[in-house]
Design a protein around this motif. Structure first.
Motif, PDB file in Angstrom:
ATOM      1  N   ASP A  17       0.565  -1.491   0.397  1.00 35.03           N
ATOM      2  CA  ASP A  17       0.129   0.006  -0.343  1.00 35.03           C
ATOM      3  C   ASP A  17       0.676   0.989   0.112  1.00 35.03           C
ATOM      4  N   ASP A  18       2.032   0.921   0.497  1.00 37.62           N
ATOM      5  CA  ASP A  18       2.282   2.366   0.714  1.00 37.62           C
ATOM      6  C   ASP A  18       3.802   2.227  -0.038  1.00 37.62           C
ATOM      7  N   TYR A  19       4.282   2.677  -1.483  1.00 35.64           N
ATOM      8  CA  TYR A  19       5.048   1.997  -1.852  1.00 35.64           C
ATOM      9  C   TYR A  19       6.252   2.912  -1.480  1.00 35.64           C
ATOM     10  N   GLU A  20       7.831   3.212  -1.827  1.00 32.51           N
ATOM     11  CA  GLU A  20       8.217   4.477  -2.413  1.00 32.51           C
ATOM     12  C   GLU A  20       9.030   4.702  -3.616  1.00 32.51           C
ATOM     13  N   SER A  21       9.331   5.796  -3.830  1.00 30.85           N
ATOM     14  CA  SER A  21      10.583   5.575  -5.084  1.00 30.85           C
ATOM     15  C   SER A  21      11.402   5.632  -4.712  1.00 30.85           C
ATOM     16  N   ALA A  22      12.357   5.535  -6.030  1.00 32.20           N
ATOM     17  CA  ALA A  22      13.872   5.913  -6.002  1.00 32.20           C
ATOM     18  C   ALA A  22      13.903   7.619  -6.534  1.00 32.20           C
ATOM     19  N   PRO A  23      15.394   8.179  -5.265  1.00 32.42           N
ATOM     20  CA  PRO A  23      15.425   9.522  -6.069  1.00 32.42           C
ATOM     21  C   PRO A  23      15.868   9.931  -7.566  1.00 32.42           C
ATOM     22  N   THR A  24      15.409  10.330  -7.872  1.00 37.35           N
ATOM     23  CA  THR A  24      15.937  11.403  -9.357  1.00 37.35           C
ATOM     24  C   THR A  24      17.080  10.540  -9.514  1.00 37.35           C
TER      25      THR A  24
END
Ligand code: CCH
Length: 292
Positions: free
Chosen positions: A276-283
């Motif tokens: 449900d709670d996903y994190e994105s990688a930094p650019t």
């Protein structure tokens, strides 16, 4: 530095329509190939997903492992760094989206914008935090081979013969680049338009081996030196179980569009486990590693 526009309209987390619009807005690139980055974005989505192995449940679009040399440096992925670089401004504008979601969504948007069907797309892919879960190299198909190899590769992902032929219709788009795969030329005369032309070319013309220094590929004398087929493309009309589907899709546009939408959506779902709670990688342009 932030531009005024960025400051005035920060991207709202979860606004995938805004991402879709921004992807659509960068597809036309007059100086690139045939004037559109659509085809190479479709290939990015496919290669991100096509490493899946149903038996070990490894690989697939989750993770965006192509950011790392382990996967991005696979010779099969040569040239896809251009696709990733084109998408970087979209990622910077919408930093909350994961690369794994962005790359698959870019493929779906490109297909639609080039006149193809609506392929179902769901968010929720996560990005790997390091390269330890990158799939081993060698899982993507080798165009120099034949039907047995196609079945070995695509059955591993969980696809059947009809799905193999439907997916291959993406070769109405784009082209081979001698500095990427070694092969040269497009499959269709309208490489930036989604169509049934690939199947028509295969069924309506006679293909013979091209005499040249490069890797084995096929040409038709009436069509001229530009258009081409790979050995794996030829396998679709040489194999008795594949060829009925090639003929069907050459004649039945609606069936192809529907089947392609279904199978492409299935492809980009392979190996995706959602939290449900996903994190994105930094650019990534700011990180080390993605060799330009
Ligand atoms: Fe493909 N493809 N593909 N392909 N492909 C290449 C280019 C594109 C194979 C080999 C190649 C699919 C299946 C296969 C696209 C979509 C799909 C190239 C040229 C080779 C080689 C790369 C270069 O030189 O730039 C083989 C083998 C298979 C086996 O089945 C599937 C499945 C899809 C998507 C559904 C697209 C689009 C391109 C054009 C990319 C571009 O840059 O124009």
């Amino acid at each position: 530095p932030k531009t005024q526009k960025d400051a005035a309209s920060p991207s709202r987390k979860g606004d995938f329509d805004a991402v879709r619009n921004d992807i659509a807005s960068i597809l036309d690139q007059p100086d690139y190939d045939d004037g559109s980055i659509g085809p190479v974005l479709v290939r990015l989505a496919w290669h991100a997903s096509g490493t899946y192995c149903a038996e070990t449940k490894t690989g697939g679009s989750n993770g965006a492992g192509m950011r790392y040399e382990a996967e991005g440096g696979d010779p099969a992925n040569a040239g896809l760094e251009h696709a990733r670089r084109f998408l970087e401004p979209v990622k910077e504008k919408h930093p909350w989206i994961t690369y794994a979601d962005l790359w698959t969504l870019a493929g779906v948007v490109a297909i639609k914008e080039m006149g193809g069907p609506d392929c179902k797309w769901k968010p929720g892919r996560t990005d790997f935090v390091d390269d330890s879960k990158c799939p081993p190299r060698g899982r993507l198909p080798d165009g120099a081979q034949a039907a047995e190899h196609l079945r070995f590769i695509f059955y591993r992902m969980g696809f059947n013969d009809q799905e193999i032929v439907a997916l291959a219709g993406a070769h109405s788009l784009g082209r081979c680049h001698s500095d990427r795969s070694g092969w040269e030329g497009p499959w269709s005369v309208t490489p930036t338009k989604f169509s049934t032309q690939y199947y028509k070319m295969l069924t309506k013309f006679k293909w013979e081996e091209k005499k040249w220094e490069g890797p084995r590929q096929f040409r038709n004398e009436d069509l001229g030196e530009e258009l081409m087929m790979l050995p794996t493309d030829m396998a679709l009309i040489e194999d008795e179980k594949f060829i009925p589907w090639v003929k069907k899709y050459a004649e039945d546009r609606d069936a192809f569009y529907k089947d392609f939408a279904d199978v492409f959506s299935k492809l980009i779902e392979l190996g995706v486990e959602r939290t449900d709670d996903y994190e994105s990688a930094p650019t990534f342009s700011k990180a080390e590693g993605d060799k330009k």
